[in-house]
Design a protein around this motif. Sequence first.
Motif, PDB file in Angstrom:
ATOM      1  N   ALA A 253       0.829  -1.203   0.000  1.00  0.00           N
ATOM      2  CA  ALA A 253       0.000   0.000   0.000  1.00  0.00           C
ATOM      3  C   ALA A 253       0.864   1.254   0.000  1.00  0.00           C
ATOM      4  CB  ALA A 253      -0.930  -0.010   1.211  1.00  0.00           C
ATOM      5  N   ILE A 254       1.948   1.230   0.763  1.00  0.00           N
ATOM      6  CA  ILE A 254       2.836   2.395   0.791  1.00  0.00           C
ATOM      7  C   ILE A 254       3.421   2.640  -0.599  1.00  0.00           C
ATOM      8  CG2 ILE A 254       5.043   3.266   1.683  1.00  0.00           C
ATOM      9  CD1 ILE A 254       4.377   1.764   4.305  1.00  0.00           C
ATOM     10  N   MET A 255       3.786   1.548  -1.283  1.00  0.00           N
ATOM     11  CA  MET A 255       4.404   1.675  -2.603  1.00  0.00           C
ATOM     12  C   MET A 255       3.376   1.933  -3.710  1.00  0.00           C
ATOM     13  SD  MET A 255       7.662   1.507  -2.316  1.00  0.00           S
ATOM     14  CE  MET A 255       7.971   1.618  -4.073  1.00  0.00           C
TER      15      MET A 255
ATOM     16  N   THR B 261      18.617   2.584  -7.370  1.00  0.00           N
ATOM     17  CA  THR B 261      17.660   3.652  -7.659  1.00  0.00           C
ATOM     18  C   THR B 261      17.884   4.837  -6.721  1.00  0.00           C
ATOM     19  OG1 THR B 261      15.950   2.877  -6.147  1.00  0.00           O
ATOM     20  CG2 THR B 261      15.954   1.915  -8.352  1.00  0.00           C
ATOM     21  N   ASN B 262      18.956   4.780  -5.948  1.00  0.00           N
ATOM     22  CA  ASN B 262      19.335   5.860  -5.032  1.00  0.00           C
ATOM     23  C   ASN B 262      18.184   6.388  -4.187  1.00  0.00           C
ATOM     24  OD1 ASN B 262      22.279   6.570  -5.471  1.00  0.00           O
ATOM     25  ND2 ASN B 262      21.501   6.337  -7.573  1.00  0.00           N
ATOM     26  N   PRO B 263      17.611   5.486  -3.370  1.00  0.00           N
ATOM     27  CA  PRO B 263      16.466   5.887  -2.556  1.00  0.00           C
ATOM     28  C   PRO B 263      16.885   6.658  -1.300  1.00  0.00           C
ATOM     29  CG  PRO B 263      17.027   3.619  -2.098  1.00  0.00           C
ATOM     30  CD  PRO B 263      18.007   4.086  -3.143  1.00  0.00           C
ATOM     31  N   LYS B 264      15.892   7.330  -0.725  1.00  0.00           N
ATOM     32  CA  LYS B 264      16.125   7.959   0.575  1.00  0.00           C
ATOM     33  C   LYS B 264      15.656   7.053   1.695  1.00  0.00           C
ATOM     34  CE  LYS B 264      15.281  12.478  -1.417  1.00  0.00           C
ATOM     35  NZ  LYS B 264      14.190  13.441  -1.656  1.00  0.00           N
ATOM     36  N   LEU B 265      14.692   6.218   1.339  1.00  0.00           N
ATOM     37  CA  LEU B 265      14.183   5.256   2.318  1.00  0.00           C
ATOM     38  C   LEU B 265      14.181   3.876   1.659  1.00  0.00           C
ATOM     39  CD1 LEU B 265      12.556   4.375   4.913  1.00  0.00           C
ATOM     40  CD2 LEU B 265      10.499   4.979   3.643  1.00  0.00           C
ATOM     41  N   LEU B 266      14.780   2.929   2.345  1.00  0.00           N
ATOM     42  CA  LEU B 266      14.831   1.564   1.830  1.00  0.00           C
ATOM     43  C   LEU B 266      13.811   0.729   2.594  1.00  0.00           C
ATOM     44  CD1 LEU B 266      16.527  -0.146  -0.170  1.00  0.00           C
ATOM     45  CD2 LEU B 266      17.991  -0.761   1.752  1.00  0.00           C
TER      46      LEU B 266
ATOM     47  N   ALA C 202      -0.163   8.976  -1.347  1.00  0.00           N
ATOM     48  CA  ALA C 202      -1.196   7.935  -1.450  1.00  0.00           C
ATOM     49  C   ALA C 202      -1.935   8.082  -2.774  1.00  0.00           C
ATOM     50  CB  ALA C 202      -2.165   8.042  -0.283  1.00  0.00           C
ATOM     51  N   GLY C 203      -2.118   6.983  -3.470  1.00  0.00           N
ATOM     52  CA  GLY C 203      -2.876   7.018  -4.715  1.00  0.00           C
ATOM     53  C   GLY C 203      -2.039   7.344  -5.939  1.00  0.00           C
ATOM     54  N   LEU C 204      -0.775   7.698  -5.750  1.00  0.00           N
ATOM     55  CA  LEU C 204       0.093   7.928  -6.920  1.00  0.00           C
ATOM     56  C   LEU C 204       0.449   6.593  -7.571  1.00  0.00           C
ATOM     57  CD1 LEU C 204       2.706  10.621  -5.795  1.00  0.00           C
ATOM     58  CD2 LEU C 204       0.580  10.934  -7.062  1.00  0.00           C
ATOM     59  N   ALA C 205       0.865   6.675  -8.831  1.00  0.00           N
ATOM     60  CA  ALA C 205       1.329   5.458  -9.503  1.00  0.00           C
ATOM     61  C   ALA C 205       2.609   4.981  -8.813  1.00  0.00           C
ATOM     62  CB  ALA C 205       1.601   5.753 -10.967  1.00  0.00           C
ATOM     63  N   PRO C 206       2.822   3.661  -8.762  1.00  0.00           N
ATOM     64  CA  PRO C 206       4.003   3.139  -8.071  1.00  0.00           C
ATOM     65  C   PRO C 206       5.308   3.786  -8.546  1.00  0.00           C
ATOM     66  CG  PRO C 206       2.558   1.347  -8.690  1.00  0.00           C
ATOM     67  CD  PRO C 206       1.957   2.590  -9.261  1.00  0.00           C
ATOM     68  N   PHE C 207       5.410   4.045  -9.871  1.00  0.00           N
ATOM     69  CA  PHE C 207       6.703   4.577 -10.333  1.00  0.00           C
ATOM     70  C   PHE C 207       6.943   5.985  -9.797  1.00  0.00           C
ATOM     71  CE2 PHE C 207       4.224   6.623 -13.663  1.00  0.00           C
ATOM     72  CZ  PHE C 207       4.965   7.741 -14.010  1.00  0.00           C
ATOM     73  N   ARG C 208       5.868   6.742  -9.573  1.00  0.00           N
ATOM     74  CA  ARG C 208       6.056   8.081  -9.006  1.00  0.00           C
ATOM     75  C   ARG C 208       6.467   7.997  -7.541  1.00  0.00           C
ATOM     76  NH1 ARG C 208       5.212  11.561 -12.648  1.00  0.00           N
ATOM     77  NH2 ARG C 208       3.645  11.228 -14.278  1.00  0.00           N
ATOM     78  N   ILE C 209       5.880   7.042  -6.841  1.00  0.00           N
ATOM     79  CA  ILE C 209       6.252   6.862  -5.435  1.00  0.00           C
ATOM     80  C   ILE C 209       7.714   6.446  -5.349  1.00  0.00           C
ATOM     81  CG2 ILE C 209       5.803   5.458  -3.386  1.00  0.00           C
ATOM     82  CD1 ILE C 209       2.862   5.401  -4.188  1.00  0.00           C
ATOM     83  N   ALA C 210       8.097   5.506  -6.209  1.00  0.00           N
ATOM     84  CA  ALA C 210       9.489   5.070  -6.206  1.00  0.00           C
ATOM     85  C   ALA C 210      10.412   6.255  -6.491  1.00  0.00           C
ATOM     86  CB  ALA C 210       9.692   3.959  -7.236  1.00  0.00           C
ATOM     87  N   ARG C 211      10.015   7.072  -7.456  1.00  0.00           N
ATOM     88  CA  ARG C 211      10.874   8.197  -7.827  1.00  0.00           C
ATOM     89  C   ARG C 211      10.941   9.253  -6.740  1.00  0.00           C
ATOM     90  NH1 ARG C 211       9.654   9.346 -14.189  1.00  0.00           N
ATOM     91  NH2 ARG C 211      10.437   7.339 -14.948  1.00  0.00           N
ATOM     92  N   ALA C 212       9.944   9.274  -5.856  1.00  0.00           N
ATOM     93  CA  ALA C 212      10.008  10.215  -4.745  1.00  0.00           C
ATOM     94  C   ALA C 212      11.131   9.838  -3.785  1.00  0.00           C
ATOM     95  CB  ALA C 212       8.665  10.248  -4.016  1.00  0.00           C
ATOM     96  N   GLY C 213      11.658   8.602  -3.917  1.00  0.00           N
ATOM     97  CA  GLY C 213      12.792   8.231  -3.084  1.00  0.00           C
ATOM     98  C   GLY C 213      12.576   7.001  -2.226  1.00  0.00           C
ATOM     99  N   LEU C 214      11.623   6.147  -2.612  1.00  0.00           N
ATOM    100  CA  LEU C 214      11.420   4.902  -1.877  1.00  0.00           C
ATOM    101  C   LEU C 214      11.998   3.744  -2.670  1.00  0.00           C
ATOM    102  CD1 LEU C 214       8.947   6.840  -0.926  1.00  0.00           C
ATOM    103  CD2 LEU C 214       8.039   4.734   0.033  1.00  0.00           C
ATOM    104  N   GLY C 215      12.844   2.957  -2.021  1.00  0.00           N
ATOM    105  CA  GLY C 215      13.436   1.804  -2.685  1.00  0.00           C
ATOM    106  C   GLY C 215      12.878   0.529  -2.078  1.00  0.00           C
TER     107      GLY C 215
END
Lengths: 327, 251, 233, 303
Positions: C46-48, C150-155, C66-79
């Motif tokens: 759900a977070i992703m 993907t150089n995330p801020k949060l893994l 919340a509700g964004l496409a997964p790729f946008r969430i990933a690009r925000a910095g979630l790995g």
Amino acid sequence: MNLRRALLFGGLAFALLLPLLAGALGLDYAVGIATRILILALAGIGLNLILGYGGMISFGHAAFFGLGGYVVAILSRHEMRGEPFMTWPFEVAGTDQAILAWPAAMLACALAALVIGAISLRTSGLYFIMITLAFAQMLFFFFVSLETYGGDDGLSLLSRSAAGPLDLHDPAQFYYLVLVLVLIALLATARWANARFGLALQGIRDNERRMRALGFATTRTKLTAFVISGAIVGLAGALMVNHTEFVSPAFLSWQRSGEILVIVVLGGMGTVFGPLAGAVVFFMLEEVLSQWTQHWMVIFGPLLVLAVLFAKQGLWGLVAAKLDRRG
Amino acid sequence: MAESLLKVTGLTKAYGALVACDGVDLDIAPGEVHAVIGPNGAGKTTLIGQLAGELRPDSGRVSFAGRDITHLPIHVRSARGLARSFQITSVFPRFSALDNVALAVQAHAGGNFRFWADARKDSTLRDPAFACLERVGLAARAKVPARVLAHGEQRQLELAMALATDPRLVLLDEPTAGMGREDSARMVTLLTGLKGKIAMLLVEHDMDAVFALADRISVMVGGRVIATGRPDEVRANTEVRRAYLGEDEIA
Amino acid sequence: MLNVQGLEVFYGESQVLFGLDLAVGAGEAVTLLGRNGMGKTTSVRAIMGLVPPRAGQVHFEGRDIAGLAPFRIARAGLGLVPEGRQIFPNLTVRENLVATARPAPGGEAAWSLERVLALFPVLHERLNAMGDQLSGGEQQMLAIARALMTNPKLLILDEATEGLAPLVRAEIWRTLETLKAAGLAILVIDKNVAALARFANRHTIIEKGRAVWRGTSAELTADPSLSERYLGV
Amino acid sequence: MLLLEQILNGLQLGVMLFLLAAGLTLVLGIMNLVNLAHGSLYMVGAFIAASAAQWTDSFLLGLLIALPATALVGIAVEAIALRHLYDRDHLDQVLATFGLILFFNEAVAMIWGPRALFLDPPSWLSGAVEILPGAPYPAFRLAILILGLGVAGFLYWLVARTRLGMLIRAGASNREMVGALGVDIKRLYTLVFGLGAMLAALAGVMAGPIYAVETGMGEPVLILAFVVIVIGGIGSIRGALVGAVLVGTADTLGRAFLPGLFGAMMGPAAASGVGAALASMAIYILMAAVLVWRPRGLFPAHG
């Protein structure tokens, strides 16, 4: 429920009176059109058994439509020429008797469906769609290259089948015979949809894995449905060749398979009257649109896309839902 | 101990390099509730798949009621009295609850090639089906389409369908999966009511349910059964605790 | 940094999450504990954005994701290091790493192929092996390395040590320590209480889709009945 | 020598089928979409090329105009209709794209009229080449063969060596994970679709001088392309190549030699009919045989 009954009897009365009405209004050609619609509805009823109730997407049912047609035409031709159809291992004479030729068409289609089904049902999903299409193409090219029976040009039926006291050359008599057959098929559909066979088939459609775990031998049930379906479509083909007095490989073309598919889905899969509604609407659309422009397909194609996207339950599905809501 | 109903010996199944089931031995007595627990990926689902007949083992034997069933297809196992319920609810959504169970009855009553008689008016199917619904407390919902039933009710229906095949052993794959507390408790009560009459092989993560129901527990880790015993024995087993809590750290 | 409030998720008719709250601060290591089937993986999905939340909020660095496409969430910095690893079996190790690699949202690419391979020397030796030829441990490292690329801020790691041999587990924990020391925020899902207590600062235990306990490592280890009750046999 | 010529013909049909099948199998493998209208793009490509070649008086310019134009048509179709079908079942996809075929065939007939067009090969390719001493072969067909192999090589490079290719393969095995790692799948889809459309157009342009450019030309080839990918295994480029060559040569050789073979065995009159029938059915028999042996094709995709 009363409304539904009223609709049924109204429809039946209309169908019965249609030749008289047409005669009175001077629209004699309407009987021919109605016959054609009923024949395609019958093909739809056949496909509906496996598609609507069994969830098997056959993109090759025109194979049975054409095969059924060819059987009638070929037997009739041998009868005309007085040559036996085959001499080995036993002799089979040609015939123009409906009582012989039509069951023969159904039998041939049932056998073909048995072979095609036994192989195709080993696969599922997309592969099933494609392999049924491929088998239909195979038969298509078989008849294209069958020079003995006209090849690409097709084969004329010199005379419609002989059916006892009936004269099938009379449009009204032929129409009534087709109507009776369609009614029988509708009644049969309504019965077996609720019989053990139909319930098992619908269970397989919804969740085959679960059905196996419950203890059903699912492949046998699916194959049986496939064979019956092929035979019904074969009968429709036999009727169509009587209607057009001509058969050609176009009967087996993949477009024809698509058309039967569209009729079933447009009308409402897994409903008794869906294929009939689908056939009626398909022809009405063709009629209306083609009066508007000769390029009616350019409108029909996108309409089909829209129907798939927005009206999945089909026309009869919509009607049935309305009726159910009224109680 | 009484003659075992299900006997599994040396069952092995590998996917490429990964051995999902590694020489599993297991036996279940008639009427016994036997739980299989273990972390995700321990091979429990693979085990159930092989017992139900959906997966073909690489080696090993499964015998049921004294006869070898290792190579029998699914529907024949079911006919012999080995039923299975699914982890992911898989009822027939368009059918009513009663239709669902009647279909399960029909599976063994046969007559799948009857084309004319209305099966929905057939009391030889409907009566036993209704009895099964009563057993799981769903009788009042018999006419409701399955898709409208609440999740907990669908799981009850699932159980009723398994019962309708008149099984001697039911493979229960996470019967309380996706249920809230109340529904879980209701399911446990239901299963408790069946204890002793039908043998059950229970795969479950809800330890409350496992300890409330199981006569014996087998613990699977990495494709092997590392311990089998009564609940208190298993709870006290240090190897099990270590495997379960992951306390195998090299500090 | 990550702030989850009142998250509710349904699969069809059945509710899996019943209002989950969870927070991860910058540079912090936080865990989500619980038995299988309790909703941990669903929380991560759900977070992703891989399953749509029906209610609740997910904020990342103050932005509602919340509700964004997964790729946008990933690009925000979630790995994401997903459950079951899910490496691409038909790609080589190198391709697995390179295919989805990208610099951080700011533009800096702290994790290069060289640096990731230095972190996981095992992968260096197997660069040209196909994904499905790797052992479980190697696959797990590849999944972590792939997320780092993907150089995330949060893994986010979902069951990163499950089903692995003890030595391999230890190696993965050591790697995670290194990452934490480098300032990466980490959300771990696992069942290994001892290792988690050592590794993370704060813990949340969930059961049947609800958070039933929250606390520090000290509180977690001080009360052995907790792990008996919610995690153990 | 006849054999060599027929083998070359078979290979040439094979590479053409491959161009069509490659796009089809990529779209199927990665987007899980059955696109019957792929054959329409082949047709549209051929028509645009024929018109453009007429205006510009150059086959090459026609080709160069047709490729991007068809790609745009493909991308438009994807955006307007197909995008809404990705999450639908195969039946919906079959029906909706069947509708698209009807539309395209009729639309092309409206724009270009009912008569077939002719696309002449460039004059420098209209002659014959002596491939072996005493064995001439049409230069244009040879060019198709070489170009087709070149494109196959390019595709192989694209899929096997580039990052786009990695993402395509990754997407075919686990679409969700590709998205969760930050790749915009929709854009990837559009790209793949445009690429597939361009390959279909290329096949159409190459077919133009050999067959007639007419409405409905797409479907027979499309069905062959489906046979190719079903034989090869859905989603596999390698499978598409092997399947295409198999189908191309089986069809060509079957048609060339089976009638004669049966004629020799059974006496000419009736038997050549049987041979001809068998020849035209050969590839479908091949496909059925492959599926009986391997229900998921020769090179089933991973995952």
